[in-house]
Design a protein around this motif. Structure first.
Motif, short mmCIF file in Angstrom:
data_model
loop_
_atom_site.label_atom_id
_atom_site.label_comp_id
_atom_site.label_asym_id
_atom_site.label_seq_id
_atom_site.Cartn_x
_atom_site.Cartn_y
_atom_site.Cartn_z
N LEU A 196 29.33 27.83 10.68
CA LEU A 196 29.52 27.90 9.24
C LEU A 196 30.18 29.22 8.83
CD1 LEU A 196 26.15 26.44 7.86
CD2 LEU A 196 28.40 25.35 7.84
N VAL A 197 29.71 30.31 9.44
CA VAL A 197 30.31 31.62 9.17
C VAL A 197 31.79 31.62 9.58
CG1 VAL A 197 30.28 34.08 9.74
CG2 VAL A 197 28.12 32.85 9.39
N GLY A 198 32.07 31.10 10.76
CA GLY A 198 33.45 31.04 11.24
C GLY A 198 34.33 30.20 10.35
N ALA A 199 33.80 29.07 9.85
CA ALA A 199 34.58 28.21 8.96
C ALA A 199 34.90 28.94 7.66
CB ALA A 199 33.83 26.92 8.68
N GLY A 200 33.92 29.69 7.14
CA GLY A 200 34.14 30.45 5.92
C GLY A 200 35.21 31.52 6.09
N VAL A 201 35.13 32.26 7.20
CA VAL A 201 36.13 33.30 7.48
C VAL A 201 37.51 32.68 7.67
CG1 VAL A 201 36.82 35.11 9.12
CG2 VAL A 201 34.41 34.86 8.48
N GLY A 249 38.15 34.11 12.37
CA GLY A 249 37.25 33.02 11.98
C GLY A 249 37.18 31.93 13.03
N LEU A 250 38.32 31.54 13.58
CA LEU A 250 38.35 30.50 14.62
C LEU A 250 37.65 30.97 15.89
CD1 LEU A 250 42.01 29.29 14.07
CD2 LEU A 250 39.95 27.96 13.60
N LEU A 251 37.78 32.24 16.21
CA LEU A 251 37.09 32.78 17.40
C LEU A 251 35.58 32.81 17.19
CD1 LEU A 251 39.49 35.71 18.38
CD2 LEU A 251 39.16 33.54 19.59
N ILE A 252 35.15 33.03 15.96
CA ILE A 252 33.71 32.98 15.67
C ILE A 252 33.16 31.59 15.95
CG2 ILE A 252 31.97 33.11 13.84
CD1 ILE A 252 33.64 35.35 12.58
N ILE A 253 33.90 30.56 15.52
CA ILE A 253 33.48 29.18 15.81
C ILE A 253 33.50 28.93 17.31
CG2 ILE A 253 33.98 26.73 15.45
CD1 ILE A 253 35.30 27.47 12.81
N ALA A 254 34.57 29.38 17.97
CA ALA A 254 34.77 29.10 19.39
C ALA A 254 33.64 29.66 20.25
CB ALA A 254 36.11 29.67 19.85
N PHE A 255 33.17 30.85 19.92
CA PHE A 255 32.16 31.51 20.75
C PHE A 255 30.77 31.48 20.13
CE2 PHE A 255 36.23 33.41 22.02
CZ PHE A 255 36.19 33.14 23.38
N GLY A 287 49.81 28.78 11.43
CA GLY A 287 48.57 29.05 10.70
C GLY A 287 47.85 27.78 10.31
N GLY A 288 48.61 26.70 10.05
CA GLY A 288 48.01 25.44 9.65
C GLY A 288 47.20 24.77 10.74
N LEU A 289 47.43 25.11 12.01
CA LEU A 289 46.66 24.51 13.10
C LEU A 289 45.19 24.86 13.01
CD1 LEU A 289 49.09 24.96 16.14
CD2 LEU A 289 48.42 22.82 15.03
N GLY A 290 44.88 26.05 12.48
CA GLY A 290 43.48 26.42 12.30
C GLY A 290 42.80 25.54 11.28
N PHE A 291 43.48 25.31 10.18
CA PHE A 291 42.96 24.40 9.16
C PHE A 291 42.79 22.99 9.72
CE2 PHE A 291 44.40 21.11 6.13
CZ PHE A 291 43.24 21.03 5.36
N ALA A 292 43.80 22.53 10.46
CA ALA A 292 43.77 21.17 11.00
C ALA A 292 42.61 20.98 11.98
CB ALA A 292 45.09 20.85 11.69
N SER A 293 42.33 21.98 12.78
CA SER A 293 41.25 21.85 13.76
C SER A 293 39.90 21.69 13.08
CB SER A 293 41.23 23.07 14.69
OG SER A 293 40.95 24.25 13.97
N ILE A 294 39.73 22.34 11.94
CA ILE A 294 38.47 22.21 11.20
C ILE A 294 38.42 20.91 10.42
CG2 ILE A 294 37.11 23.17 9.29
CD1 ILE A 294 37.82 25.93 10.25
N SER A 295 39.48 20.60 9.67
CA SER A 295 39.46 19.43 8.80
C SER A 295 39.37 18.12 9.59
CB SER A 295 40.71 19.42 7.92
OG SER A 295 41.87 19.30 8.69
#
Length: 397
Positions: free
Chosen positions: A305-310, A291-297, A227-235
């Motif tokens: 921004l929406v994907g990051a929030g989710v 949330g990560l899929l929203i950013i990806a696509f 689960g932390g990989l999602g946070f790491a990819s954004i941060s």
């Protein structure tokens, strides 16, 4: 304040007096988190893999300090660990200033940045579980879920605030400004920690070895790491991601992530107690994946921004949800080691994430980092479901 901590009306305020050390430490970490990858890549001229590797060195040293921190907490109490960590954070500011001063020599500057990241990791390893244990010893185990939640708000909220502020400071005062602020924040935390009464473990049960405790919390920690990989990819990479697509205000993405993370912790603070840690973790991992899929696509900055929030909302309760279950799997005498061992896995996740996601970006392109991260989090979702099934079968026996 310690004498008042058991009164219900004062619990929240008392807990803040401990988790503020977490905020101070992770605020210092966040100050340079979004700035250094760009500095290493653009100013010093190194690849994204090198940038990710240097950032990740922090989590390597954190990994090795966790066990030592747990031993200090179980034996001498959390106060010494926090004092050492605050001094360590001050030293990181000094070496960051030196690294920027030698920017005309990229390799020399990189060496000082490596020292900075290793010191940051040592300081993080010492502060990671210490405020949680300090607060639990003062308030009682019945407040464990709330303490872990508050601590998470402090850590990830501080990372988001620090990262956004760090970008602003770097634009106006360069890395010198970030280094000076880091020094003063560390000193302030050290001086405040000295004023507080230390707490020690009163449980007389013979403690287990750290490695045995680590084995017991490992299933929950692995799920946390994915689960932390999602946070790491954004941060770590969101500012470079925005730069790749020529979008503006990547720092806002970090703020949105942090804001929804904090909101999730505060609004849904009772769901772990009501529904159980594993169930909450499954729901959160699913939301984080979406949330990560929203950013990806997504095709624009607004969608990101929406994907990051989710993603922030989904990630918000994963640590406390799995942490409560992990703590219950070991004796009370190993509480410090359990939290330290459990925290190792988020360090491992963040440590691997830099070179791993940076390698995906270098080999396949920047646009593939978030589909990859979403896939890893989805694997964590599957593991959490298996843990739930295992628990259900054990209860049926």
């Amino acid at each position: 304040m310690d004498r008042l901590i058991n009164r219900p009306e004062n619990v929240s305020l008392s807990l803040l007096s401990y988790v503020c050390f977490t905020f101070a430490g992770y605020f210092i970490i966040g100050l340079s988190l979004a700035v250094l990858p760009i500095f290493i890549n653009k100013s010093l001229g190194f690849s994204l893999v090198v940038a990710g590797l240097v950032i990740s060195l922090q989590y390597v040293s954190t990994f090795f300090l966790r066990a030592y921190s747990g031993k200090i907490i179980d034996g001498k109490g959390p106060k010494p660990a926090i004092l050492y960590s605050m001094l360590g954070f001050s030293l990181t500011g000094i070496f960051l200033i030196v690294a920027y001063y030698f920017k005309f020599s990229p390799y020399l500057s990189l060496i000082f940045l490596i020292v900075t990241r290793l010191l940051t990791g040592c300081a993080e390893g010492l502060v990671g579980a210490s405020p949680i244990n300090w607060a639990i010893m003062a308030a009682g185990e019945e407040h464990t879920a709330k303490i872990i939640s508050y601590n998470g708000v402090a850590s990830y909220g501080a990372l988001a605030i620090g990262a956004s502020l760090g970008i602003t400071i770097e634009q106006d005062f360069s890395l010198y400004g970030i280094g000076i602020l880091s020094i003063f924040m560390g000193i302030a935390g050290f001086l405040y920690a000295r004023t507080k009464e230390n707490k020690t473990n009163t449980n007389t049960q013979e403690p287990q070895s750290f490695w045995k405790v680590l084995g017991k919390v490992a299933p929950f920690g692995i799920c946390l790491a994915l689960g932390g990989l999602g946070f790491a990819s954004i941060s770590t990479f969101i500012t470079l991601y925005y730069n790749y697509f020529h979008w503006n205000n990547g720092a806002l993405c970090l703020s949105i992530f942090g804001g929804l993370f904090v909101a999730g912790r505060l609004i849904f603070s009772n769901v772990i107690k009501n529904y159980g840690g594993i169930r909450v973790a499954i729901a959160c991992l699913l939301v984080e994946t979406i949330g990560l899929l929203i950013i990806a696509f997504g095709t624009n900055a607004e969608t990101a921004l929406v994907g990051a929030g989710v993603t922030g909302l989904g990630f918000s309760l994963i640590f406390p949800a799995l942490g409560v279950v992990a703590i219950k799997s070991v004796p009370a005498s190993n509480q410090g080691s359990a939290l330290a061992g459990y925290g190792l896995f988020i360090d491992l996740s963040l440590g691997v994430a830099g070179p791993l996601i940076g390698g995906v970006a270098d080999v396949y392109g920047m646009r593939y980092i978030f589909p990859f991260s979403a896939g890893m989090v989805f694997i964590g979702l599957g593991l959490a479901y298996l843990l739930k099934r295992k628990s259900y079968l054990e209860q049926m026996r």
